[in-house]
Design an enzyme around this catalytic site. Structure first.
Site, PDB file in Angstrom:
ATOM      1  N   LYS A 139       0.870  -1.182   0.000  1.00 34.17           N
ATOM      2  CA  LYS A 139       0.000   0.000   0.000  1.00 34.17           C
ATOM      3  C   LYS A 139       0.903   1.227   0.000  1.00 34.17           C
ATOM      4  CE  LYS A 139      -4.271  -1.650   1.919  1.00 34.17           C
ATOM      5  NZ  LYS A 139      -3.957  -3.007   1.476  1.00 34.17           N
ATOM      6  N   ASP A 184      -1.132  -2.163  -4.243  1.00 34.83           N
ATOM      7  CA  ASP A 184      -2.553  -2.160  -3.896  1.00 34.83           C
ATOM      8  C   ASP A 184      -3.164  -0.815  -4.275  1.00 34.83           C
ATOM      9  OD1 ASP A 184      -2.485  -4.687  -2.791  1.00 34.83           O
ATOM     10  OD2 ASP A 184      -2.549  -4.023  -0.708  1.00 34.83           O
ATOM     11  N   ARG A 200      -4.354  -6.464 -11.362  1.00 41.00           N
ATOM     12  CA  ARG A 200      -5.329  -7.123 -10.487  1.00 41.00           C
ATOM     13  C   ARG A 200      -6.638  -6.332 -10.577  1.00 41.00           C
ATOM     14  NH1 ARG A 200      -4.090  -6.325  -4.457  1.00 41.00           N
ATOM     15  NH2 ARG A 200      -2.511  -7.946  -4.763  1.00 41.00           N
ATOM     16  N   LYS A 236     -13.343  -5.460  -7.001  1.00 42.98           N
ATOM     17  CA  LYS A 236     -14.522  -4.579  -7.013  1.00 42.98           C
ATOM     18  C   LYS A 236     -14.215  -3.245  -6.345  1.00 42.98           C
ATOM     19  CE  LYS A 236     -18.049  -8.203  -7.132  1.00 42.98           C
ATOM     20  NZ  LYS A 236     -19.262  -8.783  -6.517  1.00 42.98           N
ATOM     21  N   GLY A 237     -13.391  -3.265  -5.278  1.00 46.20           N
ATOM     22  CA  GLY A 237     -13.080  -2.032  -4.542  1.00 46.20           C
ATOM     23  C   GLY A 237     -13.661  -2.085  -3.149  1.00 46.20           C
ATOM     24  N   ALA A 238     -12.878  -1.635  -2.150  1.00 48.17           N
ATOM     25  CA  ALA A 238     -13.246  -1.869  -0.748  1.00 48.17           C
ATOM     26  C   ALA A 238     -13.421  -0.596   0.079  1.00 48.17           C
ATOM     27  CB  ALA A 238     -12.185  -2.753  -0.102  1.00 48.17           C
ATOM     28  N   THR A 257     -11.554 -11.867  -7.149  1.00 47.93           N
ATOM     29  CA  THR A 257     -12.934 -11.836  -6.660  1.00 47.93           C
ATOM     30  C   THR A 257     -13.287 -13.202  -6.076  1.00 47.93           C
ATOM     31  OG1 THR A 257     -15.255 -11.443  -7.256  1.00 47.93           O
ATOM     32  CG2 THR A 257     -13.896 -12.483  -8.943  1.00 47.93           C
ATOM     33  N   HIS A 258     -14.244 -13.204  -5.128  1.00 45.85           N
ATOM     34  CA  HIS A 258     -14.773 -14.471  -4.612  1.00 45.85           C
ATOM     35  C   HIS A 258     -16.152 -14.724  -5.194  1.00 45.85           C
ATOM     36  CE1 HIS A 258     -12.354 -12.316  -1.593  1.00 45.85           C
ATOM     37  NE2 HIS A 258     -11.689 -13.448  -1.605  1.00 45.85           N
ATOM     38  N   ARG A 292     -12.621  -3.534   6.647  1.00 48.75           N
ATOM     39  CA  ARG A 292     -13.053  -3.675   5.247  1.00 48.75           C
ATOM     40  C   ARG A 292     -13.618  -5.068   4.990  1.00 48.75           C
ATOM     41  NH1 ARG A 292      -8.541  -0.532   4.599  1.00 48.75           N
ATOM     42  NH2 ARG A 292      -7.210  -2.239   3.904  1.00 48.75           N
ATOM     43  N   ARG A 293     -13.023  -6.094   5.630  1.00 45.17           N
ATOM     44  CA  ARG A 293     -13.549  -7.461   5.432  1.00 45.17           C
ATOM     45  C   ARG A 293     -14.927  -7.596   6.095  1.00 45.17           C
ATOM     46  NH1 ARG A 293      -9.500  -6.799   3.012  1.00 45.17           N
ATOM     47  NH2 ARG A 293     -11.143  -6.124   1.622  1.00 45.17           N
TER      48      ARG A 293
HETATM   49  P1  FDA Z   1     -18.522  -9.774  -3.157  1.00 48.17           P
HETATM   50  O1  FDA Z   1     -18.172  -8.863  -2.032  1.00 48.17           O
HETATM   51  O2  FDA Z   1     -19.758  -9.501  -3.939  1.00 48.17           O
HETATM   52  O3  FDA Z   1     -18.529 -11.248  -2.611  1.00 48.17           O
HETATM   53  C1  FDA Z   1     -18.907 -12.386  -3.373  1.00 48.17           C
HETATM   54  C2  FDA Z   1     -18.973 -13.588  -2.438  1.00 48.17           C
HETATM   55  O4  FDA Z   1     -17.665 -13.887  -1.937  1.00 48.17           O
HETATM   56  C3  FDA Z   1     -19.801 -13.341  -1.177  1.00 48.17           C
HETATM   57  O5  FDA Z   1     -21.156 -13.623  -1.412  1.00 48.17           O
HETATM   58  C4  FDA Z   1     -19.156 -14.305  -0.210  1.00 48.17           C
HETATM   59  O6  FDA Z   1     -19.576 -15.618  -0.459  1.00 48.17           O
HETATM   60  C5  FDA Z   1     -17.705 -14.210  -0.557  1.00 48.17           C
HETATM   61  N1  FDA Z   1     -16.998 -13.156   0.207  1.00 48.17           N
HETATM   62  C6  FDA Z   1     -16.591 -11.954  -0.263  1.00 48.17           C
HETATM   63  N2  FDA Z   1     -15.947 -11.239   0.693  1.00 48.17           N
HETATM   64  C7  FDA Z   1     -15.961 -11.992   1.795  1.00 48.17           C
HETATM   65  C8  FDA Z   1     -15.452 -11.827   3.097  1.00 48.17           C
HETATM   66  N3  FDA Z   1     -14.806 -10.721   3.473  1.00 48.17           N
HETATM   67  N4  FDA Z   1     -15.660 -12.804   3.993  1.00 48.17           N
HETATM   68  C9  FDA Z   1     -16.292 -13.940   3.643  1.00 48.17           C
HETATM   69  N5  FDA Z   1     -16.813 -14.174   2.400  1.00 48.17           N
HETATM   70  C10 FDA Z   1     -16.648 -13.234   1.491  1.00 48.17           C
HETATM   71  N6  FDA Z   1      -9.784  -3.803  -2.737  1.00 48.17           N
HETATM   72  C11 FDA Z   1      -9.249  -2.582  -2.938  1.00 48.17           C
HETATM   73  O7  FDA Z   1      -9.958  -1.583  -2.862  1.00 48.17           O
HETATM   74  N7  FDA Z   1      -7.914  -2.449  -3.231  1.00 48.17           N
HETATM   75  C12 FDA Z   1      -7.094  -3.524  -3.367  1.00 48.17           C
HETATM   76  O8  FDA Z   1      -5.900  -3.368  -3.651  1.00 48.17           O
HETATM   77  C13 FDA Z   1      -7.652  -4.825  -3.167  1.00 48.17           C
HETATM   78  N8  FDA Z   1      -6.897  -5.942  -3.276  1.00 48.17           N
HETATM   79  C14 FDA Z   1      -7.505  -7.180  -3.261  1.00 48.17           C
HETATM   80  C15 FDA Z   1      -6.766  -8.337  -3.520  1.00 48.17           C
HETATM   81  C16 FDA Z   1      -7.406  -9.563  -3.616  1.00 48.17           C
HETATM   82  C17 FDA Z   1      -6.590 -10.779  -3.941  1.00 48.17           C
HETATM   83  C18 FDA Z   1      -8.811  -9.651  -3.420  1.00 48.17           C
HETATM   84  C19 FDA Z   1      -9.527 -10.956  -3.562  1.00 48.17           C
HETATM   85  C20 FDA Z   1      -9.530  -8.536  -3.106  1.00 48.17           C
HETATM   86  C21 FDA Z   1      -8.907  -7.304  -3.003  1.00 48.17           C
HETATM   87  N9  FDA Z   1      -9.606  -6.164  -2.669  1.00 48.17           N
HETATM   88  C22 FDA Z   1      -9.019  -4.920  -2.847  1.00 48.17           C
HETATM   89  C23 FDA Z   1     -10.962  -6.266  -2.065  1.00 48.17           C
HETATM   90  C24 FDA Z   1     -12.045  -6.197  -3.110  1.00 48.17           C
HETATM   91  O9  FDA Z   1     -12.121  -4.889  -3.624  1.00 48.17           O
HETATM   92  C25 FDA Z   1     -13.408  -6.575  -2.528  1.00 48.17           C
HETATM   93  O10 FDA Z   1     -13.740  -5.697  -1.507  1.00 48.17           O
HETATM   94  C26 FDA Z   1     -13.492  -7.999  -2.017  1.00 48.17           C
HETATM   95  O11 FDA Z   1     -12.766  -8.890  -2.814  1.00 48.17           O
HETATM   96  C27 FDA Z   1     -14.946  -8.474  -1.975  1.00 48.17           C
HETATM   97  O12 FDA Z   1     -15.487  -8.464  -3.271  1.00 48.17           O
HETATM   98  P2  FDA Z   1     -15.803  -9.767  -4.135  1.00 48.17           P
HETATM   99  O13 FDA Z   1     -15.336  -9.513  -5.509  1.00 48.17           O
HETATM  100  O14 FDA Z   1     -15.232 -10.956  -3.502  1.00 48.17           O
HETATM  101  O15 FDA Z   1     -17.368  -9.812  -4.248  1.00 48.17           O
END
Ligand code: FDA
Length: 306
Positions: A98, A132, A182, A185-187, A224-225, A286-287
């Site tokens: 970061k 990041d 990478r 979605k964004g956190a 993404t998950h 954030r998580r």
């Molecule tokens: P979404 O949040 O819609 O989740 C889809 C499904 O995944 C959920 O229904 C659940 O089943 C599962 N899930 C997701 N998050 C979970 C959690 N915390 N606990 C348990 N289950 C969960 N953001 C950013 O702003 N800057 C960055 O540099 C990064 N870097 C980064 C690296 C990597 C490897 C990942 C995977 C993610 C990031 N992020 C990030 C975070 C990202 O922006 C985002 O907030 C999360 O990945 C959650 O979004 P999803 O795409 O997983 O979808």
């Protein structure tokens, strides 16, 4: 709505003090963070690499306005990279940095200098760095630093957040110059003027961005998950005829571990983002904000143990 409330509460000093000092926080944190020490980070990395996964290690910490702290974080990364090399882990493990933790809020040139030291240590260790992406006020600066570092370290990766309205254009620029990118979605909590607010809009933007990256000359990293987006990325791979290994999936430590291993079993490259260190507060919040079930888990633990 809940996401926005949690992200706002995360900035409140009283909430921070309550969460950071509650004994139960440590147990909740253990689900998402590999531990506090470099030994913990190395142990988690070795376990994941033995399971066929790759790793990106994040030394937790962000938003410093203290040059001494920025230098300490830089040194921590340099020594981590040396340790990974000594342990024979750098073919499977890189680092995520970061820029706010290495001085971006103080001075862009200081952050560039510190990030360069980390890139040099990564190159010497035989591995790579991902920068990041943080809140939207830092996007231009982060992409400038990324461009500058890539001149000497072409494998340095950028992160693009699909919730930002600008991201499709950023993907186009990065895909054209062959970068590792990478896509997530964004956190962060962002205003509507710069970011899509609804889940549908963010997901549609993700699909547009991943299309651009898969059709480009770079190395897309699908972070993404979300099962639907993982499936769409897989369909695009087949459509554009990309070989396995010319892109990868990325997921967070402790989130959908079975899916991480299922993808590896199908021959995919999967990298797990592994945070470690004692500055876990911002990361944990954030998580929690991402998933109401995580908040319930946390509150239930607080109610029963504190
Ligand atoms: P979404 O949040 O819609 O989740 C889809 C499904 O995944 C959920 O229904 C659940 O089943 C599962 N899930 C997701 N998050 C979970 C959690 N915390 N606990 C348990 N289950 C969960 N953001 C950013 O702003 N800057 C960055 O540099 C990064 N870097 C980064 C690296 C990597 C490897 C990942 C995977 C993610 C990031 N992020 C990030 C975070 C990202 O922006 C985002 O907030 C999360 O990945 C959650 O979004 P999803 O795409 O997983 O979808």
């Amino acid at each position: 709505m809940l996401r926005s409330v949690i992200l706002r509460a995360a900035g409140d000093a009283r909430v921070k003090s309550l969460v950071a000092t509650a004994p139960v926080s440590r147990n909740v944190v253990a689900r998402f963070v590999a531990g506090e020490s470099v030994d913990d980070a190395v142990r988690a990395t070795r376990g994941l690499v033995q399971d066929g996964l790759r790793v990106s290690l994040d030394h937790l910490g962000e938003d410093t306005t203290n040059p001494g702290q920025a230098e300490a974080t830089t040194k921590a990364y340099v020594s981590l990279l040396g340790r990974l090399a000594d342990e024979g882990l750098t073919s499977g493990a890189e680092v995520s940095v970061k820029l706010s933790a290495v001085g971006q809020a103080l001075d862009e040139s200081l952050a560039t200098h510190n990030a360069r030291s980390i890139c040099e240590a990564a190159a010497a260790a035989g591995t790579t760095v991902t920068l990041d992406m943080e809140d939207h006020t830092t996007t231009d600066s982060t992409l400038r630093i990324h461009r500058e570092l890539r001149a000497d370290f072409p494998s340095t990766a950028a992160v693009i957040q699909s919730y930002l309205r600008r991201s499709e254009d950023d993907c186009r620029d990065l895909a054209a110059c062959g970068s590792r990118v990478r896509l997530c979605k964004g956190a962060y909590k962002e205003p509507e003027s710069v970011a899509f607010r609804s889940r549908g809009e963010v997901d549609r933007s993700y699909v547009r961005c991943v299309k651009v990256l898969m059709n480009g000359s770079g190395y897309p990293m699908v972070a993404t998950h979300d099962p639907r987006l993982v499936a769409i990325a897989g369909a695009l791979v087949r459509q554009v005829g990309r070989e396995q290994g010319s892109y990868e999936y990325q997921m967070l430590y402790g989130v959908r571990p079975d899916e991480q291993r299922r993808l590896v079993g199908a021959g995919e490259t999967v990298r797990v983002y592994v945070p470690y260190g004692d500055q876990w507060y911002g990361y944990l919040m954030r998580r929690l904000a991402e998933r109401p079930a995580n908040v319930t888990f946390f509150l239930r633990a607080l109610a029963t143990k504190s």
